[in-house]
Scaffold this motif. Structure first.
Motif: not given
Length: 281
Positions: A81, A93, A97, A116, A119-120, A122, A125, A128-129, A154
């Motif tokens: 990442h 990402s 997901v 999670t 992801y948060l 990153t 994020h 991506r969301s 998100d």
């Protein structure tokens, strides 16, 4: 084989030739079958290590979400990442997901928590969301009630993080995370409060939670969902999603005795009234 020789073998405790050959063939068949399954298992393990993405997609398609989440996690670890300037469309990402969603469906709280959190953490994020939300709008533009339930990916992941942390008895971590968000609340805060108040009544300022619920309800009730005189589906999705979540939060706060029946009822009917007021899109 004559009868006298047959009797002689039986008296000596020796099997007949035909029986010995049959036993030998059966034994070889079982051994062959055993090693066949061993080799298949080894091949599957090797393929899983070399191509985790393929297994992730396979198990996801089969509805085996536990295994799919595992291979999504492996896939994410494999690509790494280093994405400080990512536009939200990176492989990393993307795998997270899939992993987050599959871990949630499998009720694997530990993996849901890990994914999670990753992801948060990153940098991309939010972007991506936003791409995920754009796909939701594209697919459900003519179904605002369904869109309002899933829109705001998100915020949804924030809520999953709180849900999994609570399930793992990480109460202090979850309450601190929610409390920090309440200092500058947004719809993600509302999503987290829904999960938190569903299972906890302490650790978070409930009077402030009520104020957030009421305040956002008043704000959203005055929000216009048109642009240039035409219905704006993004504004519809944002308002619908917010009102839907406030409805859930109000219900939790009512059960906890933080809201009275009239206050909770207003929050609940605000969503349904909004959906009914929308023209055909």
């Amino acid at each position: 084989m004559n009868e006298e020789y047959r009797k002689s073998l039986k008296e000596k405790g020796q099997p007949e030739a035909e029986e010995s050959v049959g036993s030998f063939i059966t034994r070889i068949a079982f051994i062959t079958l055993f090693w066949f399954f061993v080799l298949i298992a080894l091949a599957a393990a090797v393929i899983g290590c070399l191509f985790p993405k393929a297994y992730m997609n396979l198990y996801r398609a089969m509805g085996l979400y536990e295994k799919a989440s595992h291979y999504a996690e492996v896939s994410a670890e494999r690509v790494g990442h280093d994405i400080e300037n990512c536009d939200g469309r990176c492989e990393y990402s993307s795998y997270l997901v899939v992993g987050v969603d599959c871990a949630s469906l499998a009720n694997n709280y530990q993996r849901e928590y890990d994914l999670t959190k990753a992801y948060l953490s990153t940098p991309c994020h939010a972007k991506r969301s936003a791409t995920i939300d754009a796909k939701y709008i594209e697919g459900l533009a003519d179904e605002p009630s369904a869109l309002s339930v899933i829109y705001g990916y998100d915020d949804h992941v924030h809520a999953q993080y709180v849900r999994s942390a609570l399930a793992l008895d990480k109460d202090n971590e979850s309450s601190e995370f929610v409390t920090a968000s309440m200092q500058n609340p947004n719809l993600g805060t509302v999503s987290m409060l829904i999960e938190y108040t569903a299972v906890r009544s302490g650790g978070v300022d409930m009077s402030k939670a009520k104020n957030i619920c009421v305040g956002f309800g008043e704000l959203l009730s005055e929000t216009d969902v048109t642009t240039g005189g035409k219905t704006d589906i993004v504004k519809v999705a944002t308002k619908g999603s917010g009102l839907y979540r406030l409805r859930l939060l109000a219900d939790n706060l009512y059960k906890l005795g933080v809201m009275n029946e009239a206050e909770a009822s207003r929050a609940k009917t605000a969503y349904t009234d909004f959906i009914k007021s929308l023209p055909a899109i």
